[in-house]
Design a protein around this motif. Structure first.
Motif, PDB file in Angstrom:
ATOM      1  N   PRO A 140     -68.846  36.196  51.003  1.00  0.00           N
ATOM      2  CA  PRO A 140     -68.382  37.344  50.220  1.00  0.00           C
ATOM      3  C   PRO A 140     -69.164  37.565  48.940  1.00  0.00           C
ATOM      4  O   PRO A 140     -69.748  36.635  48.370  1.00  0.00           O
ATOM      5  CB  PRO A 140     -66.931  36.956  49.893  1.00  0.00           C
ATOM      6  CG  PRO A 140     -66.983  35.456  49.793  1.00  0.00           C
ATOM      7  CD  PRO A 140     -67.972  35.014  50.853  1.00  0.00           C
ATOM      8  N   VAL A 141     -69.181  38.820  48.512  1.00  0.00           N
ATOM      9  CA  VAL A 141     -69.559  39.174  47.147  1.00  0.00           C
ATOM     10  C   VAL A 141     -68.253  39.552  46.457  1.00  0.00           C
ATOM     11  O   VAL A 141     -67.611  40.541  46.822  1.00  0.00           O
ATOM     12  CB  VAL A 141     -70.548  40.351  47.109  1.00  0.00           C
ATOM     13  CG1 VAL A 141     -70.784  40.802  45.666  1.00  0.00           C
ATOM     14  CG2 VAL A 141     -71.853  39.976  47.769  1.00  0.00           C
ATOM     15  N   LEU A 142     -67.831  38.762  45.494  1.00  0.00           N
ATOM     16  CA  LEU A 142     -66.549  38.989  44.822  1.00  0.00           C
ATOM     17  C   LEU A 142     -66.764  39.911  43.633  1.00  0.00           C
ATOM     18  O   LEU A 142     -67.597  39.642  42.767  1.00  0.00           O
ATOM     19  CB  LEU A 142     -65.941  37.666  44.382  1.00  0.00           C
ATOM     20  CG  LEU A 142     -65.614  36.701  45.535  1.00  0.00           C
ATOM     21  CD1 LEU A 142     -65.041  35.398  45.003  1.00  0.00           C
ATOM     22  CD2 LEU A 142     -64.650  37.339  46.526  1.00  0.00           C
ATOM     23  N   THR A 143     -66.012  41.006  43.607  1.00  0.00           N
ATOM     24  CA  THR A 143     -66.187  42.030  42.569  1.00  0.00           C
ATOM     25  C   THR A 143     -65.258  41.852  41.385  1.00  0.00           C
ATOM     26  O   THR A 143     -65.440  42.508  40.367  1.00  0.00           O
ATOM     27  CB  THR A 143     -65.948  43.421  43.173  1.00  0.00           C
ATOM     28  OG1 THR A 143     -64.571  43.535  43.577  1.00  0.00           O
ATOM     29  CG2 THR A 143     -66.839  43.654  44.382  1.00  0.00           C
ATOM     30  N   GLY A 144     -64.245  40.992  41.513  1.00  0.00           N
ATOM     31  CA  GLY A 144     -63.246  40.872  40.455  1.00  0.00           C
ATOM     32  C   GLY A 144     -62.212  41.974  40.492  1.00  0.00           C
ATOM     33  O   GLY A 144     -61.318  42.018  39.647  1.00  0.00           O
ATOM     34  N   LEU A 171     -67.070  56.301  38.601  1.00  0.00           N
ATOM     35  CA  LEU A 171     -68.139  55.713  37.783  1.00  0.00           C
ATOM     36  C   LEU A 171     -67.625  54.473  37.056  1.00  0.00           C
ATOM     37  O   LEU A 171     -68.340  53.477  36.935  1.00  0.00           O
ATOM     38  CB  LEU A 171     -68.667  56.746  36.789  1.00  0.00           C
ATOM     39  CG  LEU A 171     -69.855  56.287  35.937  1.00  0.00           C
ATOM     40  CD1 LEU A 171     -71.046  55.939  36.820  1.00  0.00           C
ATOM     41  CD2 LEU A 171     -70.244  57.347  34.919  1.00  0.00           C
ATOM     42  N   ALA A 172     -66.383  54.531  36.578  1.00  0.00           N
ATOM     43  CA  ALA A 172     -65.796  53.354  35.936  1.00  0.00           C
ATOM     44  C   ALA A 172     -65.707  52.194  36.920  1.00  0.00           C
ATOM     45  O   ALA A 172     -65.998  51.038  36.575  1.00  0.00           O
ATOM     46  CB  ALA A 172     -64.410  53.691  35.382  1.00  0.00           C
ATOM     47  N   LEU A 173     -65.321  52.480  38.166  1.00  0.00           N
ATOM     48  CA  LEU A 173     -65.235  51.422  39.173  1.00  0.00           C
ATOM     49  C   LEU A 173     -66.621  50.881  39.509  1.00  0.00           C
ATOM     50  O   LEU A 173     -66.798  49.659  39.648  1.00  0.00           O
ATOM     51  CB  LEU A 173     -64.555  51.970  40.427  1.00  0.00           C
ATOM     52  CG  LEU A 173     -64.423  50.999  41.605  1.00  0.00           C
ATOM     53  CD1 LEU A 173     -63.642  49.761  41.212  1.00  0.00           C
ATOM     54  CD2 LEU A 173     -63.764  51.689  42.803  1.00  0.00           C
ATOM     55  N   ALA A 174     -67.610  51.767  39.629  1.00  0.00           N
ATOM     56  CA  ALA A 174     -68.973  51.314  39.951  1.00  0.00           C
ATOM     57  C   ALA A 174     -69.518  50.400  38.858  1.00  0.00           C
ATOM     58  O   ALA A 174     -70.126  49.357  39.146  1.00  0.00           O
ATOM     59  CB  ALA A 174     -69.888  52.513  40.144  1.00  0.00           C
ATOM     60  N   THR A 175     -69.313  50.780  37.604  1.00  0.00           N
ATOM     61  CA  THR A 175     -69.813  49.936  36.511  1.00  0.00           C
ATOM     62  C   THR A 175     -69.015  48.643  36.403  1.00  0.00           C
ATOM     63  O   THR A 175     -69.571  47.599  36.051  1.00  0.00           O
ATOM     64  CB  THR A 175     -69.761  50.696  35.175  1.00  0.00           C
ATOM     65  OG1 THR A 175     -68.442  51.209  34.958  1.00  0.00           O
ATOM     66  CG2 THR A 175     -70.739  51.860  35.173  1.00  0.00           C
ATOM     67  N   GLN A 176     -67.725  48.700  36.718  1.00  0.00           N
ATOM     68  CA  GLN A 176     -66.928  47.472  36.700  1.00  0.00           C
ATOM     69  C   GLN A 176     -67.427  46.490  37.753  1.00  0.00           C
ATOM     70  O   GLN A 176     -67.551  45.291  37.491  1.00  0.00           O
ATOM     71  CB  GLN A 176     -65.456  47.797  36.937  1.00  0.00           C
ATOM     72  CG  GLN A 176     -64.542  46.574  36.861  1.00  0.00           C
ATOM     73  CD  GLN A 176     -63.073  46.939  36.973  1.00  0.00           C
ATOM     74  OE1 GLN A 176     -62.727  48.072  37.315  1.00  0.00           O
ATOM     75  NE2 GLN A 176     -62.202  45.994  36.690  1.00  0.00           N
ATOM     76  N   ILE A 177     -67.728  46.995  38.939  1.00  0.00           N
ATOM     77  CA  ILE A 177     -68.274  46.134  39.989  1.00  0.00           C
ATOM     78  C   ILE A 177     -69.611  45.551  39.551  1.00  0.00           C
ATOM     79  O   ILE A 177     -69.875  44.351  39.714  1.00  0.00           O
ATOM     80  CB  ILE A 177     -68.425  46.927  41.297  1.00  0.00           C
ATOM     81  CG1 ILE A 177     -67.048  47.278  41.867  1.00  0.00           C
ATOM     82  CG2 ILE A 177     -69.238  46.146  42.323  1.00  0.00           C
ATOM     83  CD1 ILE A 177     -67.107  48.222  43.040  1.00  0.00           C
ATOM     84  N   ALA A 178     -70.482  46.384  38.971  1.00  0.00           N
ATOM     85  CA  ALA A 178     -71.793  45.901  38.527  1.00  0.00           C
ATOM     86  C   ALA A 178     -71.663  44.866  37.416  1.00  0.00           C
ATOM     87  O   ALA A 178     -72.470  43.934  37.329  1.00  0.00           O
ATOM     88  CB  ALA A 178     -72.643  47.078  38.049  1.00  0.00           C
ATOM     89  N   ALA A 179     -70.653  45.004  36.574  1.00  0.00           N
ATOM     90  CA  ALA A 179     -70.480  44.091  35.449  1.00  0.00           C
ATOM     91  C   ALA A 179     -69.865  42.761  35.862  1.00  0.00           C
ATOM     92  O   ALA A 179     -70.126  41.730  35.239  1.00  0.00           O
ATOM     93  CB  ALA A 179     -69.623  44.753  34.369  1.00  0.00           C
ATOM     94  N   GLN A 180     -69.048  42.767  36.925  1.00  0.00           N
ATOM     95  CA  GLN A 180     -68.242  41.587  37.242  1.00  0.00           C
ATOM     96  C   GLN A 180     -68.665  40.854  38.517  1.00  0.00           C
ATOM     97  O   GLN A 180     -68.287  39.690  38.695  1.00  0.00           O
ATOM     98  CB  GLN A 180     -66.770  41.998  37.425  1.00  0.00           C
ATOM     99  CG  GLN A 180     -66.145  42.609  36.193  1.00  0.00           C
ATOM    100  CD  GLN A 180     -64.726  43.102  36.429  1.00  0.00           C
ATOM    101  OE1 GLN A 180     -64.028  43.516  35.511  1.00  0.00           O
ATOM    102  NE2 GLN A 180     -64.281  43.071  37.679  1.00  0.00           N
ATOM    103  N   ALA A 181     -69.395  41.488  39.404  1.00  0.00           N
ATOM    104  CA  ALA A 181     -69.629  40.934  40.734  1.00  0.00           C
ATOM    105  C   ALA A 181     -70.347  39.588  40.685  1.00  0.00           C
ATOM    106  O   ALA A 181     -71.233  39.366  39.843  1.00  0.00           O
ATOM    107  CB  ALA A 181     -70.427  41.913  41.581  1.00  0.00           C
ATOM    108  N   THR A 182     -69.969  38.709  41.592  1.00  0.00           N
ATOM    109  CA  THR A 182     -70.595  37.386  41.730  1.00  0.00           C
ATOM    110  C   THR A 182     -70.639  37.015  43.208  1.00  0.00           C
ATOM    111  O   THR A 182     -69.950  37.613  44.039  1.00  0.00           O
ATOM    112  CB  THR A 182     -69.807  36.298  40.976  1.00  0.00           C
ATOM    113  OG1 THR A 182     -68.468  36.249  41.497  1.00  0.00           O
ATOM    114  CG2 THR A 182     -69.762  36.574  39.484  1.00  0.00           C
ATOM    115  N   SER A 183     -71.456  36.023  43.526  1.00  0.00           N
ATOM    116  CA  SER A 183     -71.447  35.466  44.875  1.00  0.00           C
ATOM    117  C   SER A 183     -71.553  33.954  44.760  1.00  0.00           C
ATOM    118  O   SER A 183     -71.747  33.413  43.673  1.00  0.00           O
ATOM    119  CB  SER A 183     -72.614  36.021  45.708  1.00  0.00           C
ATOM    120  OG  SER A 183     -73.828  35.408  45.343  1.00  0.00           O
TER     121      SER A 183
END
Length: 475
Positions: A140-144, A171-183
């Motif tokens: 998985p790629v975890l988005t938070g 856009l808020a969701l896209a930036t949140q995913i980019a800011a928080q995502a981990t693997s």
């Protein structure tokens, strides 16, 4: 040199013979006559009195070449232009030098730093990935973001779009995913490509992603709404070329967020009209499917090589029409979708994910035992099944009134409220671990009668709801 006096951050090869026979200027296109030995996708330099602009060969017809100019053709006059073809496709320097940088859609710096340099040059169009060498996406790629991690899990190497409507917080969701995502990998990188955004939205993106950019984990490529539309076509290709090198040469897991792909498709339609091509559905060119596929199919994993490219394209559906050509064709190419709902947003839920309309077709490859948690897939199935029943109960309540419902139906209405409050609703800067997300799902399921939890084993129910043994049927 570029028009602002600095060397461009991408290379076009050594220009060859200069051509002055510019026969027509149509929108962002130049028609150059008397050419010989020029090929498709060959890069070009357009010399003017103000400086050099850059272009790409779109079409060849005899000794005529149609060149798209990335900076636009405003102010250009036939007879005062000199076009030089480079003899090679448009290429961009690749390497770790992109990390932590903010550039425009052509790769020119917007952060006040020097031009981006790299170890070598790679074609912006990329290289086709041999299907035989592809490894299936897994892990998985975890988005938070609980609604995604729990119910539509993103998998490394997957392409999973977000379908939205104008006015929703995509856009808020896209930036949140980019800011928080981990693997699970030790090296995780993010490339965020914005296309056709307003300056206010670009300021929001830069501010929201500043921390991860400054840490050297993220690349920002920004194309504003008032930038030349033709640059919008280059933006995602540049982002994916940078991502491919970070993934398959440097061994990093790279998440590429592309927003907004509808703006990209509009640019494709504009260029198609300037080329006087016969339009297809809603004025888009007939090759829109293959054009989108040339972007989305650049994600994945390669056998015997570390790293992966995962793509999350964001697109707005005009008038909320999911059969519009852009979301329709995207759905054919990608592996599921995350759908945002105006009705859920009206209830104050963020992100307003329509969980029953959303799907990750590769979720079972990245979730469950030895990947996330043993109970993950069963809990997700139970949450969705119960939510579908809750919607039926809500529709019945509108007809006969909530007071006339049976006890079970009322428990499903309470379940939906608890699920939205406990699991689906979260702050736009709130990052939740997978453990917390699944525990919140169990909290919502606890509002239902135990006999309704038909997709969960008695052992799971005992372990997570702390029921006494005599309250569960072990048969």
């Amino acid at each position: 040199m570029s028009g602002d006096g600095r060397a461009p951050s991408w290379a076009a090869g050594e220009p060859r013979v200069a051509h002055r026979d510019v026969q027509a200027i149509r929108g962002p296109l130049l028609v150059v006559g008397g050419v010989d030995g020029v090929g498709w996708d060959e890069s070009a330099q357009v010399a003017t009195e103000e400086g050099v602009r850059h272009g790409l060969v779109l079409e060849l017809d005899g000794d005529q070449a149609t060149v798209q100019v990335f900076e636009g053709t405003d102010g250009l006059v036939p007879g005062a232009i000199e076009v030089r073809f480079a003899g090679s496709p448009l290429r961009v320097p690749v390497g770790a030098g992109w990390l932590g940088r903010v550039c425009n859609g052509r790769g020119a710096p917007l952060d006040g730093g020097p031009p981006v340099t790299g170890d070598r040059l790679e074609p912006v169009a990329g290289w086709p990935m041999n299907p035989v060498d592809r490894d299936p996406p897994h892990e998985p790629v975890l988005t938070g973001v609980s609604a995604i991690d729990a119910l539509t899990t993103l998998v490394r190497g997957q392409k999973l779009p977000i379908f939205s409507v104008a006015g929703l917080p995509h856009l808020a969701l896209a930036t949140q995913i980019a800011a928080q995502a981990t693997s699970a990998g030790t090296r995780f990188r993010v490339v965020f490509a914005a296309m056709g955004l307003t300056h206010a939205d670009i300021a929001y993106v830069r501010d929201r992603l500043e921390e991860r950019t400054s840490s050297g984990e993220l690349v920002l490529i920004l194309n504003a709404a008032d930038d030349p539309a033709i640059e919008r076509i280059l933006t995602p290709r540049l982002a994916l070329t940078v991502a491919e090198h970070l993934a398959f040469d440097d061994g990093a897991d790279v998440l590429v967020v592309l927003s907004d792909m509808t703006n990209y498709a509009e640019a494709v339609r504009e260029v198609s009209a300037a080329r006087r091509e016969i339009p297809a559905r809603r004025g888009y060119p007939g090759y829109l499917y293959s054009d989108l596929a040339s972007l989305y199919e650049r994600c994945g994993r390669v056998r015997d090589r570390d790293g992966s490219v995962t793509i999350v394209p964001v697109l707005t559906m005009p008038a909320g029409d999911i059969t519009h050509p852009v979301p329709d064709l995207t759905g054919y190419i990608t592996e599921g979708q995350i759908v945002l709902s105006p009705e859920i947003a009206a209830r104050g839920v963020y992100p307003p994910v329509d969980t029953l309309g959303s799907l990750s077709r590769l979720m079972r490859h990245g979730a469950g035992a030895r990947r996330t948690r043993d109970d993950h897939l069963d809990v997700a199935a139970q949450v969705l099944a119960a939510l579908a029943r809750a919607r039926q109960s809500a529709a019945l309540a509108e007809l006969v009134g909530a007071a006339a419902l049976g006890e079970t139906d009322r428990s499903y209405l309470a379940y939906r409220e608890e699920l939205e409050r406990e699991l689906l609703d979260q702050g736009d800067a709130e990052s939740r671990s997978l453990e917390e997300t699944l525990d919140r799902a169990w909290t919502a399921l606890a509002t239902l009668p135990r006999q309704e939890l038909t997709m969960l084993s008695p052992e799971m129910i005992r372990a997570h709801l702390e029921l006494p043994d005599e309250g569960v049927d072990d048969a």
